[in-house]
Design a protein around this motif. Structure first.
Motif, PDB file in Angstrom:
ATOM      1  N   ILE A 187       0.916  -1.112  -0.045  1.00  0.00           N
ATOM      2  CA  ILE A 187       0.051  -0.082  -0.062  1.00  0.00           C
ATOM      3  C   ILE A 187       0.879   1.355  -0.020  1.00  0.00           C
ATOM      4  CG2 ILE A 187      -1.814   1.424   1.171  1.00  0.00           C
ATOM      5  CD1 ILE A 187      -2.526  -1.419   2.591  1.00  0.00           C
ATOM      6  N   ASN A 188       0.814   2.094  -1.092  1.00  0.00           N
ATOM      7  CA  ASN A 188       1.346   3.123  -1.115  1.00  0.00           C
ATOM      8  C   ASN A 188       2.781   3.347  -0.904  1.00  0.00           C
ATOM      9  OD1 ASN A 188      -1.029   4.654  -1.698  1.00  0.00           O
ATOM     10  ND2 ASN A 188      -1.421   4.943   0.534  1.00  0.00           N
ATOM     11  N   GLY A 189       3.578   2.353  -1.334  1.00  0.00           N
ATOM     12  CA  GLY A 189       5.026   2.097  -1.223  1.00  0.00           C
ATOM     13  C   GLY A 189       5.566   1.347  -0.132  1.00  0.00           C
ATOM     14  N   GLY A 190       4.681   0.882   0.812  1.00  0.00           N
ATOM     15  CA  GLY A 190       4.990   0.323   1.887  1.00  0.00           C
ATOM     16  C   GLY A 190       4.183  -1.153   2.123  1.00  0.00           C
ATOM     17  N   LEU A 191       4.698  -1.971   3.208  1.00  0.00           N
ATOM     18  CA  LEU A 191       4.216  -3.182   3.348  1.00  0.00           C
ATOM     19  C   LEU A 191       3.448  -3.174   4.702  1.00  0.00           C
ATOM     20  CD1 LEU A 191       7.357  -5.364   2.241  1.00  0.00           C
ATOM     21  CD2 LEU A 191       5.109  -5.189   0.891  1.00  0.00           C
ATOM     22  N   GLN A 192       2.201  -3.819   4.464  1.00  0.00           N
ATOM     23  CA  GLN A 192       1.395  -3.880   5.746  1.00  0.00           C
ATOM     24  C   GLN A 192       1.231  -5.416   6.124  1.00  0.00           C
ATOM     25  OE1 GLN A 192      -2.984  -2.876   5.445  1.00  0.00           O
ATOM     26  NE2 GLN A 192      -2.592  -1.668   7.408  1.00  0.00           N
ATOM     27  N   VAL A 193       1.570  -5.817   7.303  1.00  0.00           N
ATOM     28  CA  VAL A 193       1.350  -7.146   7.719  1.00  0.00           C
ATOM     29  C   VAL A 193       0.119  -7.476   8.199  1.00  0.00           C
ATOM     30  CG1 VAL A 193       3.935  -7.272   8.304  1.00  0.00           C
ATOM     31  CG2 VAL A 193       2.057  -6.616  10.008  1.00  0.00           C
ATOM     32  N   ASN A 194      -0.550  -8.668   7.835  1.00  0.00           N
ATOM     33  CA  ASN A 194      -1.971  -9.116   8.312  1.00  0.00           C
ATOM     34  C   ASN A 194      -1.869 -10.104   9.508  1.00  0.00           C
ATOM     35  OD1 ASN A 194      -2.890  -7.656   5.929  1.00  0.00           O
ATOM     36  ND2 ASN A 194      -2.614  -9.455   4.684  1.00  0.00           N
ATOM     37  N   GLU A 195      -0.614 -10.548   9.994  1.00  0.00           N
ATOM     38  CA  GLU A 195      -0.705 -11.126  11.146  1.00  0.00           C
ATOM     39  C   GLU A 195       0.504 -10.809  12.065  1.00  0.00           C
ATOM     40  OE1 GLU A 195      -0.615 -16.080  11.910  1.00  0.00           O
ATOM     41  OE2 GLU A 195      -0.181 -15.232   9.739  1.00  0.00           O
ATOM     42  N   THR A 196       0.166 -11.007  13.304  1.00  0.00           N
ATOM     43  CA  THR A 196       1.415 -10.741  14.342  1.00  0.00           C
ATOM     44  C   THR A 196       2.270 -11.771  14.426  1.00  0.00           C
ATOM     45  OG1 THR A 196      -0.399  -9.281  15.731  1.00  0.00           O
ATOM     46  CG2 THR A 196       1.438  -9.974  16.782  1.00  0.00           C
ATOM     47  N   GLY A 197       3.739 -11.472  14.584  1.00  0.00           N
ATOM     48  CA  GLY A 197       4.534 -12.323  14.658  1.00  0.00           C
ATOM     49  C   GLY A 197       5.866 -11.708  14.646  1.00  0.00           C
ATOM     50  N   HIS A 206      11.099   2.767   8.208  1.00  0.00           N
ATOM     51  CA  HIS A 206      10.196   3.305   9.128  1.00  0.00           C
ATOM     52  C   HIS A 206       9.002   2.343   9.484  1.00  0.00           C
ATOM     53  CE1 HIS A 206      12.096   7.494   9.032  1.00  0.00           C
ATOM     54  NE2 HIS A 206      12.130   7.149   7.764  1.00  0.00           N
ATOM     55  N   LEU A 207       8.540   2.326  10.683  1.00  0.00           N
ATOM     56  CA  LEU A 207       7.249   1.640  11.058  1.00  0.00           C
ATOM     57  C   LEU A 207       6.284   2.310  11.556  1.00  0.00           C
ATOM     58  CD1 LEU A 207       5.884  -1.013  12.007  1.00  0.00           C
ATOM     59  CD2 LEU A 207       7.113  -0.780  14.230  1.00  0.00           C
ATOM     60  N   GLN A 208       5.025   2.320  10.959  1.00  0.00           N
ATOM     61  CA  GLN A 208       3.829   3.006  11.203  1.00  0.00           C
ATOM     62  C   GLN A 208       2.986   2.200  12.067  1.00  0.00           C
ATOM     63  OE1 GLN A 208       2.062   5.800   8.601  1.00  0.00           O
ATOM     64  NE2 GLN A 208       0.058   4.979   9.172  1.00  0.00           N
ATOM     65  N   ARG A 209       2.478   2.539  13.309  1.00  0.00           N
ATOM     66  CA  ARG A 209       1.645   1.755  14.157  1.00  0.00           C
ATOM     67  C   ARG A 209       0.818   2.633  14.870  1.00  0.00           C
ATOM     68  NH1 ARG A 209       4.276  -2.318  18.312  1.00  0.00           N
ATOM     69  NH2 ARG A 209       5.073  -3.383  16.372  1.00  0.00           N
ATOM     70  N   ASN A 210      -0.458   2.649  14.574  1.00  0.00           N
ATOM     71  CA  ASN A 210      -1.584   3.278  15.444  1.00  0.00           C
ATOM     72  C   ASN A 210      -1.044   4.667  14.865  1.00  0.00           C
ATOM     73  OD1 ASN A 210      -2.674   0.973  16.484  1.00  0.00           O
ATOM     74  ND2 ASN A 210      -1.299   1.087  18.154  1.00  0.00           N
ATOM     75  N   SER A 211      -1.005   5.272  13.670  1.00  0.00           N
ATOM     76  CA  SER A 211      -0.894   6.393  13.162  1.00  0.00           C
ATOM     77  C   SER A 211       0.573   7.110  13.849  1.00  0.00           C
ATOM     78  CB  SER A 211      -2.098   7.174  13.461  1.00  0.00           C
ATOM     79  OG  SER A 211      -2.957   6.809  13.067  1.00  0.00           O
ATOM     80  N   HIS A 257       9.327  -7.663  15.961  1.00  0.00           N
ATOM     81  CA  HIS A 257       8.134  -8.297  16.329  1.00  0.00           C
ATOM     82  C   HIS A 257       7.177  -7.303  15.982  1.00  0.00           C
ATOM     83  CE1 HIS A 257       4.847  -9.484  18.766  1.00  0.00           C
ATOM     84  NE2 HIS A 257       5.416 -10.839  18.688  1.00  0.00           N
ATOM     85  N   LEU A 258       6.406  -7.591  14.710  1.00  0.00           N
ATOM     86  CA  LEU A 258       5.129  -6.989  14.175  1.00  0.00           C
ATOM     87  C   LEU A 258       3.939  -7.302  14.609  1.00  0.00           C
ATOM     88  CD1 LEU A 258       6.893  -6.607  10.572  1.00  0.00           C
ATOM     89  CD2 LEU A 258       7.250  -5.060  12.505  1.00  0.00           C
ATOM     90  N   LYS A 259       3.003  -6.212  14.598  1.00  0.00           N
ATOM     91  CA  LYS A 259       1.630  -6.451  14.986  1.00  0.00           C
ATOM     92  C   LYS A 259       0.891  -6.409  13.688  1.00  0.00           C
ATOM     93  CE  LYS A 259       1.960  -5.049  19.779  1.00  0.00           C
ATOM     94  NZ  LYS A 259       1.341  -4.145  20.807  1.00  0.00           N
ATOM     95  N   GLU A 260      -0.294  -7.017  13.800  1.00  0.00           N
ATOM     96  CA  GLU A 260      -1.444  -7.123  12.584  1.00  0.00           C
ATOM     97  C   GLU A 260      -1.676  -5.338  12.342  1.00  0.00           C
ATOM     98  OE1 GLU A 260      -5.372  -8.659  11.531  1.00  0.00           O
ATOM     99  OE2 GLU A 260      -4.747  -9.053  13.484  1.00  0.00           O
ATOM    100  N   THR A 261      -1.578  -4.986  11.092  1.00  0.00           N
ATOM    101  CA  THR A 261      -1.988  -3.857  10.370  1.00  0.00           C
ATOM    102  C   THR A 261      -0.611  -2.973  10.516  1.00  0.00           C
ATOM    103  OG1 THR A 261      -2.718  -2.630  12.566  1.00  0.00           O
ATOM    104  CG2 THR A 261      -4.333  -3.975  10.963  1.00  0.00           C
ATOM    105  N   ASP A 262       0.517  -3.405  11.234  1.00  0.00           N
ATOM    106  CA  ASP A 262       1.806  -2.473  10.843  1.00  0.00           C
ATOM    107  C   ASP A 262       2.096  -2.267   9.469  1.00  0.00           C
ATOM    108  OD1 ASP A 262       1.934  -2.549  13.599  1.00  0.00           O
ATOM    109  OD2 ASP A 262       3.678  -3.893  14.074  1.00  0.00           O
ATOM    110  N   TRP A 263       2.783  -1.070   9.230  1.00  0.00           N
ATOM    111  CA  TRP A 263       3.071  -0.800   7.922  1.00  0.00           C
ATOM    112  C   TRP A 263       4.574  -0.255   7.754  1.00  0.00           C
ATOM    113  CZ3 TRP A 263       3.065   4.738   5.316  1.00  0.00           C
ATOM    114  CH2 TRP A 263       3.021   4.413   4.086  1.00  0.00           C
ATOM    115  N   LEU A 264       5.210  -0.718   6.903  1.00  0.00           N
ATOM    116  CA  LEU A 264       6.677  -0.586   6.867  1.00  0.00           C
ATOM    117  C   LEU A 264       7.144   0.084   5.537  1.00  0.00           C
ATOM    118  CD1 LEU A 264       8.087  -3.933   7.980  1.00  0.00           C
ATOM    119  CD2 LEU A 264       7.931  -1.829   9.388  1.00  0.00           C
TER     120      LEU A 264
END
Length: 268
Positions: free
Chosen positions: A162-172, A198-203, A236-243
């Motif tokens: 999405i928009n140049g970044g990767l969004q994970v769908n599963e925590t792990g 960069h990591l975007q989590r909860n805006s 360790h990424l959570k669901e909906t994290d965006w890199l």
């Protein structure tokens, strides 16, 4: 003298005639019934049939065959007895092992397994990985690098681009990596570059990796130079994290797609 073909001729006896006539003889035939059977004469030359059968052995077999049959039967009975003994010994050993087993291990009995529903099963089998290759483009507004996500060696599985970044769908736990290459025909000793992820989590955005280098230029005037930057780590990424990835000098990025890439894959 004719005789009947069906019965043997009766014996003939010669007797002297009376009154002293030596040459005169009378012939008398023994009177026998016409249809009477002749008497059997005992045969003393050969042994009786029963004696012959006893001499030959059981049912016409000689003594050697009888011994062979006896040995075969004994071997069969011995094998059956040995098999029964082995089975009894194994049963005894199994019983001793079960008695010596701790009570906790005996309590652990196999339970009926309940399978996952098709949606969860497909989710477990689905990979969470992505590999993007460089397009040498960067948004002027956000400074985020754009990548190729569909063609060539690029792919996304279980991850959204999405928009140049990767969004994970599963925590792990994920292994995250990025590499960029800089190329130029001019060089100055004070040139530098910055390569960040960069990591975007909860805006909220935060930098999770960075490569900063100064004084890398050593080319002679008039000659081109090239250098690269590689960053990678476990996250360790959570669901909906965006890199997403940024660089300091967009115009210096190499035009080679395979030298610029960005990706991740889920480990656990």
């Amino acid at each position: 003298m004719s005789s009947n073909s069906g019965h043997p001729s009766p014996p003939v006896f010669v007797v002297d005639s009376d009154r002293g006539h030596p040459k005169q003889h009378r012939y008398y035939h023994q009177q026998m019934p016409r249809h009477a059977e002749p008497q059997l004469v005992p045969c003393w030359t050969f042994p009786p049939a029963r004696a012959e059968m006893k001499r030959r052995g059981w049912g016409g077999m000689n003594a050697g065959m009888a011994w062979v049959l006896t040995l075969i039967l004994l071997m069969v009975f011995a094998a059956l007895g040995l098999g029964a003994y082995q089975i009894q010994r194994l049963q005894t050993e199994v019983q001793q092992l079960s008695q010596g087993m701790p009570a906790q291990m005996q309590s652990i009995a196999p339970q009926r397994q309940v399978g996952l529903n098709p949606a969860e099963l497909n989710r477990k089998k689905q990979k969470s990985a992505a590999h993007l290759i460089g397009r040498a483009e960067q948004s002027t507004a956000s400074g985020i690098l754009k990548w190729e996500a569909k063609y060539g060696e690029a792919f996304t599985e279980g991850v959204k681009y999405i928009n140049g970044g990767l969004q994970v769908n599963e925590t792990g736990l994920y292994f995250v990596y990025s590499r960029v290459e800089f190329f130029s025909r001019t060089c100055h000793p004070k040139d530098f570059y910055v390569h960040t992820m960069h990591l975007q989590r909860n805006s909220h955005n935060r930098t999770i990796m960075e490569d900063h280098r100064e004084g890398f230029c050593s080319a002679v005037s008039g000659q081109s130079w090239m250098t690269g930057s590689h960053i990678a780590s476990l996250q360790h990424l959570k669901e909906t994290d965006w890199l997403f990835v940024n660089v300091s000098h967009l115009k210096l990025l190499s035009k080679n797609y395979h030298n610029n890439y960005f990706g991740l894959f889920k480990i656990h």
